[in-house]
Design an enzyme around this catalytic site. Structure first.
Site, PDB file in Angstrom:
ATOM      1  N   CYS A 112       0.833  -1.205   0.000  1.00 27.32           N
ATOM      2  CA  CYS A 112       0.000   0.000   0.000  1.00 27.32           C
ATOM      3  C   CYS A 112       0.872   1.261   0.000  1.00 27.32           C
ATOM      4  CB  CYS A 112      -0.932  -0.019   1.216  1.00 27.32           C
ATOM      5  SG  CYS A 112      -1.920   1.466   1.340  1.00 27.32           S
ATOM      6  N   CYS A 161      -0.523   4.162   2.103  1.00 28.91           N
ATOM      7  CA  CYS A 161      -0.380   3.992   3.559  1.00 28.91           C
ATOM      8  C   CYS A 161       1.084   4.203   3.998  1.00 28.91           C
ATOM      9  CB  CYS A 161      -0.779   2.588   4.014  1.00 28.91           C
ATOM     10  SG  CYS A 161      -2.192   1.894   3.193  1.00 28.91           S
ATOM     11  N   ASP A 162       2.029   3.661   3.244  1.00 32.00           N
ATOM     12  CA  ASP A 162       3.417   3.593   3.728  1.00 32.00           C
ATOM     13  C   ASP A 162       4.402   4.490   2.984  1.00 32.00           C
ATOM     14  OD1 ASP A 162       2.500   1.602   5.440  1.00 32.00           O
ATOM     15  OD2 ASP A 162       2.880   0.019   3.979  1.00 32.00           O
TER      16      ASP A 162
END
Ligand code: NAP
Length: 311
Positions: free
Chosen positions: A132, A135-136
């Site tokens: 992701c 997200c990261d």
């Protein structure tokens, strides 16, 4: 035992759309979700191809859908459905916490990220391996990273990462992208994105964290190491429906077998979205499936089931 008209398994786009149609038809609807609402779209930075919405983020799209389903009256519980019992007119959905009795069921479990099945891939999740970028990605600001895949997800991830990272490699197993031309063009105009064509990642370098990858060229068989701190894997999804294989037919890849009417071989059990056998898996088709499955479930309860009960 708690009793519902429709239990929907999975709160992605298909499941939440089904919930909206179910509650608006006056049904008591329970939406079960194992993790977080939204499904795959939550991780998409930009959605530009949903009719009627010029541009939004996947998270905003999913949150609006969630709030819409909830405010209309759908009940949402964060539990994992582990078994379905098809007892005929009344069915049971068994979760890790409860058992629910219901007249109709909609399986909308979506699909999960496909793994590359590399040594240490699982161990290094959170230490350089990610599925992701939204997200990261921030954790890799100013560093070099690689994205694997040639579909829209990989291309969008690479575009997103190129805003923060020093350099982004896209490792693709062919010499032609699967993703849309518009994003491919934007990628080609980015100075800090490099395509690595006809190549597969064969090894993760680093013990406790990712320090690099080894890629193998599928044309000449040569191997080379690329130093990166992060590997973003975006090689598509696969379904996860084996908990329900006793009650619905699955194809050889694990998708629930159903046609465009979203009806499975078991009466009163429907399926919607990416977990179903279909050719086009898009946000629009997931929403469409949700509506079709919910309307089918309502018709089944109102006509077929009531007729059966009165006989
Ligand atoms: P996808 O379209 O299935 O693409 C997966 C990519 O990974 C392909 O390029 C494939 O290569 C590659 N791949 C698959 N298995 C591999 C393996 N074992 N090793 C190396 N490479 C592998 O998946 P996706 O990009 O996640 O997209 C899924 C669906 O969502 C698509 O319909 C897509 O259009 C849609 N989507 C839409 C948006 C948007 O509209 N904003 C954003 C993201 C995704 P090959 O090309 O060689 O098969």
């Amino acid at each position: 035992m708690l009793m519902y008209d429709i239990v929907i398994i999975g709160a992605g786009t298909a499941g939440m759309s089904a919930a909206i149609y179910g509650v608006r038809s006056g049904k008591k609807v329970l939406l079960l979700e194992e993790k977080n609402y939204g499904g795959q779209i939550v991780n998409t930075p930009e959605v530009e191809n949903y009719p009627g919405i010029i541009k939004t983020s996947g998270f905003e799209f999913a949150t609006n859908l969630f709030n819409q389903a909830k405010s209309l009256g759908a009940e949402i519980k964060y539990e994992k459905a582990v078994e379905i019992k098809n007892n005929g007119v009344l069915k049971e959905v068994i979760t890790n916490k409860e058992t629910y009795e219901t007249k109709a069921i909609i399986i909308a479990t979506g699909a999960k990220n496909r793994s590359l099945k590399l040594d240490k891939e699982k161990e290094l999740i959170g230490s350089g391996v990610s599925y992701c970028a939204t997200c990261d990605g921030m954790f890799f600001r100013g560093r070099d990273v690689a994205v694997v895949g040639g579909g829209n997800t990989a291309l969008e991830d690479a575009m997103f990462l190129s805003n923060y990272c020093k350099k982004v490699y896209i490792i693709h197993r062919r010499d032609k992208l699967r993703g849309e031309e518009k994003i491919a063009k934007a990628i080609s105009e980015k100075d800090n994105i490099e395509m690595v064509w006809n190549s597969n990642v064969v090894k993760l370098i680093g013990d406790d964290k990712v320090e690099g990858i080894t890629v193998k060229n599928s044309v000449d068989g040569s191997e080379k190491d690329i130093q990166v701190s992060g590997l973003f894997i975006a090689v598509g999804q696969e379904p996860d429906n084996y908990d329900f294989e006793e009650v619905v037919e699955l194809d050889d890849k694990g998708y629930v077998v159903a046609g465009e009417d979203c009806k499975t071989e078991s009466r009163g059990i429907f399926t919607a979205g990416d977990c179903r056998t279909k050719n086009v898996r898009q946000l629009t088709t997931a929403a469409s499936d949700g509506a079709v499955a919910a309307i089918g479930a309502c018709e089944y309860i109102d006509s077929e089931l009531d007729t059966k009960n009165t006989k």
